[in-house]
Scaffold this motif. Structure first.
Motif, PDB file in Angstrom:
ATOM      1  N   THR A 153       0.824  -1.202   0.000  1.00 40.76           N
ATOM      2  CA  THR A 153       0.000   0.000   0.000  1.00 40.76           C
ATOM      3  C   THR A 153       0.861   1.255   0.000  1.00 40.76           C
ATOM      4  O   THR A 153       0.629   2.179  -0.791  1.00 40.76           O
ATOM      5  N   TRP A 154       1.873   1.288   0.872  1.00 40.78           N
ATOM      6  CA  TRP A 154       2.768   2.449   0.874  1.00 40.78           C
ATOM      7  C   TRP A 154       3.574   2.519  -0.417  1.00 40.78           C
ATOM      8  O   TRP A 154       3.852   3.609  -0.920  1.00 40.78           O
ATOM      9  N   ASN A 204       2.648   1.776  -3.357  1.00 50.00           N
ATOM     10  CA  ASN A 204       1.817   2.266  -4.462  1.00 50.00           C
ATOM     11  C   ASN A 204       1.287   3.674  -4.233  1.00 50.00           C
ATOM     12  O   ASN A 204       0.649   4.239  -5.115  1.00 50.00           O
ATOM     13  N   ASP A 205       1.534   4.230  -3.057  1.00 50.49           N
ATOM     14  CA  ASP A 205       1.062   5.575  -2.745  1.00 50.49           C
ATOM     15  C   ASP A 205       1.859   6.608  -3.537  1.00 50.49           C
ATOM     16  O   ASP A 205       3.036   6.399  -3.840  1.00 50.49           O
ATOM     17  N   LYS A 206       1.230   7.723  -3.867  1.00 48.07           N
ATOM     18  CA  LYS A 206       1.885   8.751  -4.668  1.00 48.07           C
ATOM     19  C   LYS A 206       2.600   9.797  -3.828  1.00 48.07           C
ATOM     20  O   LYS A 206       3.234  10.699  -4.365  1.00 48.07           O
ATOM     21  N   ASP A 207       2.526   9.684  -2.519  1.00 51.29           N
ATOM     22  CA  ASP A 207       3.201  10.621  -1.632  1.00 51.29           C
ATOM     23  C   ASP A 207       4.709  10.429  -1.746  1.00 51.29           C
ATOM     24  O   ASP A 207       5.200   9.314  -1.912  1.00 51.29           O
ATOM     25  N   LEU A 208       5.463  11.519  -1.657  1.00 47.94           N
ATOM     26  CA  LEU A 208       6.919  11.443  -1.797  1.00 47.94           C
ATOM     27  C   LEU A 208       7.570  10.621  -0.684  1.00 47.94           C
ATOM     28  O   LEU A 208       8.635  10.044  -0.884  1.00 47.94           O
ATOM     29  N   SER A 214       6.347   7.921   0.632  1.00 43.49           N
ATOM     30  CA  SER A 214       5.818   6.552   0.629  1.00 43.49           C
ATOM     31  C   SER A 214       6.915   5.488   0.591  1.00 43.49           C
ATOM     32  O   SER A 214       6.775   4.429   1.205  1.00 43.49           O
ATOM     33  N   SER A 235       8.502  -0.400  -5.012  1.00 50.48           N
ATOM     34  CA  SER A 235       8.274   0.981  -4.571  1.00 50.48           C
ATOM     35  C   SER A 235       9.497   1.851  -4.851  1.00 50.48           C
ATOM     36  O   SER A 235       9.358   3.025  -5.190  1.00 50.48           O
ATOM     37  N   ARG A 264       9.782   3.157  -8.572  1.00 53.61           N
ATOM     38  CA  ARG A 264       8.786   4.105  -9.079  1.00 53.61           C
ATOM     39  C   ARG A 264       9.381   5.479  -9.360  1.00 53.61           C
ATOM     40  O   ARG A 264       8.820   6.250 -10.128  1.00 53.61           O
ATOM     41  N   LEU A 283       9.781   8.326  -7.488  1.00 53.04           N
ATOM     42  CA  LEU A 283       9.017   9.491  -7.050  1.00 53.04           C
ATOM     43  C   LEU A 283       9.957  10.632  -6.674  1.00 53.04           C
ATOM     44  O   LEU A 283      11.018  10.419  -6.107  1.00 53.04           O
TER      45      LEU A 283
END
Length: 170
Positions: A84-85, A87-91, A93, A134, A137, A139
């Motif tokens: 879940t973390w 896949n989160d879009k928060d920097l 994560s 993760s 990704r 980010l």
């Protein structure tokens, strides 16, 4: 001192400890079903509680409470959080998914988590795969962090391929 501002429970005038306590009391009351849905028994049923029924009910509550206290998270629980973390879009994560992977690694090192009912808790291959996903990704705009994450991912892959790594993560 401070006084309790919660409203008393209607049944006995006491103040419940929590909303769940009030719900539990409400669920203890008997529900009247239509006569056609009742199970017929050869023994007469009394709606007044007996000492035996109260003891049985208390034993059932104690047993249920013991079961709840003994519940332990599994690696799948940790993996769901890492995913879940991841896949989160928060920097932040990636940092949070790493924190949960670290908690899982620490549980593997903890010798107190062995019991008859539960196998020792520790990361499996999926735990690392989810974290690596993760990291990949990319980010954020800070190239330095991308490089650090790539280096950490490389270290994890080398560890997973080494003979020191447990079979569960290879």
């Amino acid at each position: 001192g401070t006084t309790d501002k919660r409203k008393p429970d209607a049944a006995d005038g006491s103040v419940p400890d929590s909303p769940f306590a009030a719900l539990a009391k409400r669920n203890q009351s008997s529900v009247d079903f239509p006569a056609s849905s009742r199970i017929k028994s050869s023994t007469p049923y009394s709606s007044t509680p007996t000492k035996r029924n109260a003891t049985t009910s208390n034993n059932q509550r104690e047993n249920a409470a013991a079961i709840v206290r003994s519940l332990q998270p599994t690696v799948e629980c940790y993996n769901a959080i890492i995913e879940t973390w991841g896949n989160d879009k928060d920097l932040i994560s990636v940092v949070r998914s790493r924190r949960w992977l670290s908690k899982l690694e620490n549980e593997a090192k903890n010798t107190n988590n062995h019991s008859i009912l539960y196998s020792p808790l520790g990361p499996n291959a999926r735990s690392y795969d989810l974290y690596l996903q993760s990291c990949s990704r990319g980010l954020g705009k800070q190239h330095k962090r991308h490089k650090e994450r790539a280096e950490e991912a490389e270290q994890i892959l080398h560890y997973r391929m080494s003979s020191e790594a447990p079979l569960a993560i290879r």
